[in-house]
Write an enzyme that holds these catalytic residues in place. Structure first.
Site, short mmCIF file in Angstrom:
data_model
loop_
_atom_site.label_atom_id
_atom_site.label_comp_id
_atom_site.label_asym_id
_atom_site.label_seq_id
_atom_site.Cartn_x
_atom_site.Cartn_y
_atom_site.Cartn_z
N HIS A 37 0.83 -1.21 0.00
CA HIS A 37 0.00 0.00 0.00
C HIS A 37 0.86 1.26 0.00
CE1 HIS A 37 -3.76 -2.23 0.69
NE2 HIS A 37 -3.05 -2.97 1.51
N ASN B 99 -10.15 -3.35 1.72
CA ASN B 99 -9.77 -3.37 0.31
C ASN B 99 -11.00 -3.18 -0.56
OD1 ASN B 99 -7.01 -3.87 0.82
ND2 ASN B 99 -7.35 -6.08 0.90
N HIS C 61 -4.53 0.96 11.70
CA HIS C 61 -4.32 -0.29 12.45
C HIS C 61 -5.68 -0.92 12.72
CE1 HIS C 61 -2.98 -3.30 15.10
NE2 HIS C 61 -3.03 -2.64 16.24
N TYR D 188 0.49 -4.55 11.84
CA TYR D 188 0.31 -3.13 11.54
C TYR D 188 1.07 -2.24 12.51
CZ TYR D 188 -3.02 -3.28 7.68
OH TYR D 188 -3.60 -3.43 6.44
#
Length: 737
Positions: free
Chosen positions: A87, A161, A352, A375
């Site tokens: 990402h 997503n 997160h 994360y």
């Protein structure tokens, strides 16, 4: 604890001679004084020359004592933090979320989802997954859709997503997945692409990936715009209500503009013509007031129904078909402000999935559990500090009280003697919050079992939902998947890997396998043994294990079969002209386009002014060299003999029209413009008589005679634009563009 220790207003802090609040206000006022904006050092020292370093003579060596140069260069050297492993390339926007009503109170304590009078600020970051920060926007890839809600109970991050499933089931395989799909370690190629041996080697040996492969090969992987794609939380989360009762929940974002994609040829060309296509589209839409809107929906499953499906709710490679659990609309998110500074906001925002608020909890999804660790660890690596939550873009809107301290780039100035719990010197503050005062309480769930490295048998079906996806999409969408497989696997040098993937496709659908095989040099004999191409579970064996609710068809996975949203709002229309165009017609049609919420741009061979047949002029917005049909949703060629004759001699203009036609876009022209269409490769279409009053529409091509009613012409053109693509032209692939 004694009452004194429970009262946050009481403290044993020593008396101050100067009022702290007053001093802080004075300091903040001084910092915000921008009446004189002189260039300064980071310490506020004003600078009167920044073009040359301090030297011993005009041609002499630079002096070490040049503190301005050293600060300026040192800061530049360290301006780039390590980019995200995945990402990395993103685009962000500010906005707000507002629920429709309080109907979710039955299921969750989360106030931002249940109070229709509250607008919760949000920051959303859209992204590609595989490529680096410098890669193109339009590559075939999953798109990240991460939302930070700045709620009254703290920050909540919905990290998802644009596809509802994932590649793997267990986070322990995440590093392998990313290593396989990233550029190969020996050559560092290819960038931002799965079309290479290492990824497909991994995929061919991991049957759990097959459902996700179908989504990635579909048009979902090349969205037309961030504003025109779904968002999914992917995992099954848990709502918890005031009584402590849990309900399984899946999150879905639905765009108000509908879900639309690029075509593959278009995506590849945009990567060269404008690699910032998606981020530019988002930025410009917000600047023009076309604020992106997404409706939040949820699927709710009572805990008692956890095992009533033919798949496991905790399996991230599975969807819950909407025919089994319908979507419940919750509220609307509107993105209405671009970032002030890309680096400070879009690049430094840290998400997160463990940033939760009361009323929302995680489940035992093993992929989600791994993300809870990954994360936070990744953010600490990126920022070289545990204090990234103090950056403005990451700070909550509510007060923060804790005993964290020190570390690189600590912003909070702690006061008092204590930074531990329990304490008496600080009056017991910060104290523990009771549950009825908004404290987060983890869902109470009984968990027991042997320590073991294993996976539940309920995760063993790796093919049925891939088959469901294939059977539920249209013939055009299926063709695009086959074409995508030809491209991706056509780049794979190992025939053994290609053979293994055909074996997997055969378990999804034998006709799919045959069509893919035909394009990648693999033969599939009529008596093909579906179990001979890899050491993995037989599909029929897995299907025999299936029990519970299931469906054989789910229209919602298809972009073409779902409830279509047809609108011209924010669409971009190119108006092709040269000198001698019909000015009045252009103005009337252009106004109709803009009244429909679309945007029209004048495109010509060169920039400058173009003169109409009546002497009126218009200014060109884009030249042929700086734009292309791939940057527009439709094209309009106005009448005007001089303009049409000039366009007939311009190869770029003819290519513009052919390419738009090949990409299934709406095309409109009138009068002499019909002769221009006849000169292109658009053959076999029904056109209006150029000298008549007729207006005809045929597969998205709208034509009108020179005596036709301009309003009728514009109306039919706008109706064609609303459809986005005209897939019924699929047979016209001989167009050279």
């Amino acid at each position: 604890m004694q009452e004194k220790e429970n009262n946050p207003k009481k403290s044993n802090q020593p008396n101050r001679k100067v009022d702290e609040n007053s001093k802080d206000k004075q300091l903040e006022q001084f910092r915000n004084d921008n009446s004189e904006q002189y260039l300064t050092t980071d310490q506020g020292v004003r600078i009167n020359h920044t073009d040359d370093s301090l030297k011993a003579g005009s041609r002499g060596p630079t002096l070490l004592e040049d503190f301005h140069f050293r600060e300026k260069m040192t800061h530049f050297d360290h301006e780039s933090m390590p980019e995200r492993v995945v990402h990395a390339r993103g685009s962000g926007a500010h906005g707000y979320f507002q629920p429709y009503d309080d109907s979710l109170k039955e299921f969750t304590r989360a106030k931002f989802l249940t109070d229709p009078n509250t607008k919760t600020p949000v920051f959303v970051r859209f992204s590609t997954v595989v490529g680096s920060r410098g890669s193109a926007d339009t590559v075939r890839d999953v798109r990240g859709f991460a939302t930070k809600f700045y709620t009254e109970e703290g920050n909540y991050d919905l990290v998802g997503n644009n596809m509802p499933v994932f590649f793997i089931q267990d986070a322990n395989k995440f590093a392998d997945l990313v290593h396989a799909i990233k550029p190969m370690p020996d050559s560092e190629m290819p960038q931002a692409s799965a079309a290479h041996d290492t990824f497909w080697d991994f995929a061919s040996l991991m049957p759990e990936i097959n459902h996700m492969i179908m989504w990635v090969l579909s048009d979902r992987a090349i969205p037309r715009s961030f504003r025109m794609m779904d968002g999914f939380g992917v995992h099954t989360f848990r709502f918890v209500n005031e009584a402590g009762k849990g309900t399984f929940v899946k999150f879905h974002w639905k765009p108000k503009l509908g879900v639309h994609s690029l075509v593959w040829d278009e995506a590849q060309k945009l990567a060269g013509k404008d690699p910032d296509w998606l981020r530019r589209d988002l930025w410009e839409a917000i600047e023009m007031g076309d604020y992106p809107e997404f409706e939040l929906n949820v699927q709710l499953v009572p805990e008692e129904d956890e095992f009533k499906f033919d798949f496991d709710l905790l399996d991230a490679t599975k969807i819950i078909p909407e025919e089994l659990v319908p979507l419940k609309p919750v509220g609307m998110m509107t993105l209405n402000r671009n970032p002030d500074n890309f680096y400070a906001e879009t690049e430094q925002v840290a998400f997160h999935p463990g940033n939760l608020v009361p009323g929302i909890d995680v489940t035992n999804d093993t992929l989600l559990q791994g993300r809870l660790f990954s994360y936070i660890d990744t953010q600490i690596n990126r920022f070289s500090s545990a204090n990234f939550a103090e950056l403005p873009i990451n700070r909550p809107v509510v007060p923060v009280h804790n005993n964290q301290g020190a570390g690189f780039m600590r912003y909070t100035i702690g006061k008092g003697k204590v930074n531990y719990w329990p304490n008496s010197l600080g009056g017991g503050c910060p104290m523990m919050a009771p549950e009825n005062r908004g404290a987060y309480v983890h869902y109470m769930e009984k968990v027991e079992g042997h320590k073991i490295r294993a996976r539940s048998e309920s995760f063993n079906d790796h093919y049925s939902q891939a088959t469901l996806f294939w059977n539920s999409i249209t013939e055009v969408e299926q063709k695009h998947i086959v074409d995508a497989a030809h491209f991706e696997l056509g780049k794979v040098e190992s025939k053994e890997i290609r053979q293994r993937m055909v074996g997997h496709f055969s378990k999804i659908d034998i006709n799919l396998a045959r069509m893919v095989a035909a394009g990648i040099g693999i033969e599939v004999p009529e008596n093909f043994d579906q179990r001979s191409t890899g050491n993995f579970e037989d599909n029929e064996a897995s299907r025999k294990m299936k029990k519970g609710k299931s469906v054989d068809d789910t229209a919602f996975v298809s972009m073409e079969r779902r409830d279509k949203i047809e609108t011209a709002k924010s669409r971009k229309v190119a108006i092709l002209i040269e000198n001698g165009f019909d000015y009045n017609e252009v103005m009337q049609v252009k106004q109709a386009i803009e009244d429909a919420g679309a945007h029209a741009k004048i495109v010509s061979k060169y920039l400058g002014m173009r003169k109409g047949i009546n002497g009126e002029t218009v200014e060109v917005d884009k030249s042929h060299v700086s734009t292309g049909s791939i940057m527009y949703d439709a094209i309009y060629i106005p009448d005007g003999k001089g303009s049409i004759e000039a366009l007939m001699k311009e190869g770029d203009a003819l290519h513009f029209i052919n390419e738009a036609f090949k990409h299934h876009k709406s095309i409109a022209t009138s009068g002499n413009g019909i002769m221009l269409l006849q000169k292109t490769s658009i053959g076999g279409f029904v056109f209006a008589d150029p000298t008549s009053r007729d207006v005809k529409e045929h597969k998205g091509v709208v034509t009108a005679g020179n005596d036709a009613d301009a309003d009728e012409f514009a109306t039919k053109f706008i109706e064609a634009i609303k459809k986005h693509r005209h897939w019924n032209r699929e047979e016209k692939m001989s167009v050279p563009a």
